[in-house]
Design an enzyme around this catalytic site. Structure first.
Site, PDB file in Angstrom:
ATOM      1  N   SER A   1       0.805  -1.218   0.000  1.00  0.00           N
ATOM      2  CA  SER A   1       0.000   0.000   0.000  1.00  0.00           C
ATOM      3  C   SER A   1       0.840   1.271   0.000  1.00  0.00           C
ATOM      4  O   SER A   1       1.431   1.626  -1.003  1.00  0.00           O
ATOM      5  CB  SER A   1      -1.028  -0.041   1.123  1.00  0.00           C
TER       6      SER A   1
ATOM      7  N   ASP B   1       9.033   5.509 -10.841  1.00  0.00           N
ATOM      8  CA  ASP B   1       8.520   6.075 -12.089  1.00  0.00           C
ATOM      9  C   ASP B   1       9.155   7.413 -12.413  1.00  0.00           C
ATOM     10  O   ASP B   1       9.300   7.775 -13.591  1.00  0.00           O
ATOM     11  CB  ASP B   1       7.000   6.224 -12.011  1.00  0.00           C
TER      12      ASP B   1
ATOM     13  N   LYS C   1      -1.074  -4.072  -3.464  1.00  0.00           N
ATOM     14  CA  LYS C   1      -2.309  -3.570  -2.862  1.00  0.00           C
ATOM     15  C   LYS C   1      -2.567  -2.166  -3.391  1.00  0.00           C
ATOM     16  O   LYS C   1      -1.857  -1.233  -3.071  1.00  0.00           O
ATOM     17  CB  LYS C   1      -2.170  -3.557  -1.346  1.00  0.00           C
TER      18      LYS C   1
END
Length: 439
Positions: A319, A330, A344
């Site tokens: 999470s 990214d 998750k």
């Protein structure tokens, strides 16, 4: 510990392996006074309260292809002899959603979640473990600014009794439950210490801020590595992380290793705030709700350091850990090393109910900055290093070696830094010029 008397007001909270966003509960009976009066003194009131929240917020408008109104009718048409019976019926109803993150919590479970996500507890401030050989409860360390440290409790002290009750055969969890209690109340510990006669130590319980961030400098060859381990994203995690980054930067480290292994998640806002400490620009996370509306969090130009960074993850990094990892990966801010993360990608809201119990409800889906849906897939590390069974057992029985050269994933992080970022003195010099205390 006191039963919570207020609704959870945290912006976002995590459940075990998930991120949740807390919001206040609203009126659940509408304008029908007869219905309200009939339910007010019945366990059905909490059932209807929970049903209304799910009906209003659940991310899947089809409710997993269930007739949610029929579920309400079924819940309220029965007679319940106890609240526990009503709770069981509610849990069975929520199972129809086939969503393990939408769940009901009784008062004790909700209180535990509130303590976990607040990053605080009421007690005396000691970390305990059971000595492997003697099976005696032993103090690992007293926490900073706690009643225990002010009273002189030391690492290695043995807790022989709590309020006169022997701790022989007692688990760490059982002992912790006895030691915790309401702020301002007293607890007496019988302490054993090498070279001294056992003595009783009365302590007054206080509110303790849990340390979720641990940081130190590692001298690895010619390089100084700032090692930061983040255990969970509690409400104090961001401020603790900020202090750690600034302190290590002041000690002139050459690079950072951020260890998120075993971190189950926590407050969504904490993951966003911590991402902003490492990123100068770029998206952090996008959430999409039931209506298809989206919201994206971005870096705000308040980066604390530009020094090289490696992030360590494993299958229990979930999470909020994945939000931070995804943002750093990214945006090409960090190399990610370790095992595939948990996967998750759902956001929950957490509500306190009128009888002190609680409800977590999935309200949104989140995506990494590149638009990747990691649900049930996780984040793939840039350099995959999986532990063998023998390595896992070795580190589990020697936890002090985690984050050392004998930890294969940490060793790979050093190797990666030494082969790439730390071989670029010009980049390193530029990194050192980044402001560490920008407000």
């Amino acid at each position: 510990m006191n039963q919570p008397t207020r609704r959870v007001s945290l912006l976002q909270v995590a459940l075990c392996s998930g991120v949740v966003a807390a919001t206040a509960a609203v009126s659940v009976f509408g304008s029908d006074r007869s219905v309200r009066a009939a339910l007010q003194d019945s366990p059905k009131s909490v059932l209807d309260e929970a049903w209304q929240i799910v009906n209003r917020e659940y991310v899947d408008g089809t409710f997993n292809k269930n007739d949610w109104r029929a579920v309400r009718q079924s819940l309220l048409s029965r007679d319940y002899s106890s609240r526990q019976q009503a709770y069981t019926a509610l849990r069975d109803a929520l199972k129809k959603l086939d969503d393990p993150y939408t769940r009901f919590m009784d008062q004790k479970q909700f209180e535990a979640l509130s303590s976990q996500t607040s990053g605080e507890l009421s007690g005396v401030g000691i970390r305990l473990e059971q000595n492997e050989k003697t099976k005696v409860l032993t103090v690992v360390e007293p926490l900073e600014n706690s009643p225990a440290i002010r009273a002189g409790i030391k690492s290695g002290d043995r807790i022989l009794a709590i309020n006169g009750k022997s701790t022989k055969g007692m688990t760490v969890e059982d002992a912790s439950n006895l030691i915790r209690g309401e702020v301002g109340t007293k607890v007496t510990l019988q302490v054993g210490r090498d070279g001294a006669t056992a003595f009783n130590l009365p302590l007054t319980r206080a509110r303790i801020e849990l340390q979720t961030v641990r940081a130190d400098v590692r001298q690895e060859g010619k390089n100084k590595i700032g090692y930061i381990r983040l255990a969970e994203f509690s409400s104090h995690a961001a401020e603790q992380m900020e202090r750690a980054i600034k302190k290590l930067s002041d000690q002139k480290v050459d690079a950072f290793v951020l260890d998120l292994r075993g971190n189950p998640g926590g407050l969504l806002q904490a993951s966003i705030d911590i991402s902003r400490m490492w990123l100068d620009k770029g998206a952090i996370v996008k959430t999409v709700n039931r209506q298809g509306g989206s919201d994206t969090a971005y870096a705000t130009g308040r980066q604390l350091t530009k020094l090289p960074l490696v992030v360590l993850v494993d299958g229990r990094s979930a999470s909020s850990s994945e939000i931070l990892t995804g943002a750093l990966k990214d945006n090409k801010r960090a190399m990610v090393i370790g095992s595939q993360t948990f996967g998750k990608a759902l956001v929950q809201s957490v509500h306190s109910l009128s009888d002190g119990s609680g409800l977590a409800v999935t309200i949104a889906h989140y995506y990494t900055p590149n638009g990747t849906d990691i649900s049930h897939k996780g984040i793939s590390p840039d350099v995959k290093v999986d532990f063998s069974d023998a390595q896992q057992k070795f580190l589990a029985t020697n936890p002090k070696l985690i984050g050392t050269i004998q930890d294969p994933q940490y060793a790979q992080a050093l190797n990666t830094l030494q082969r790439t970022a730390l071989l670029k003195p010009n980049a390193q010099q530029a990194s050192q010029s980044a402001p560490a205390n920008r407000e």
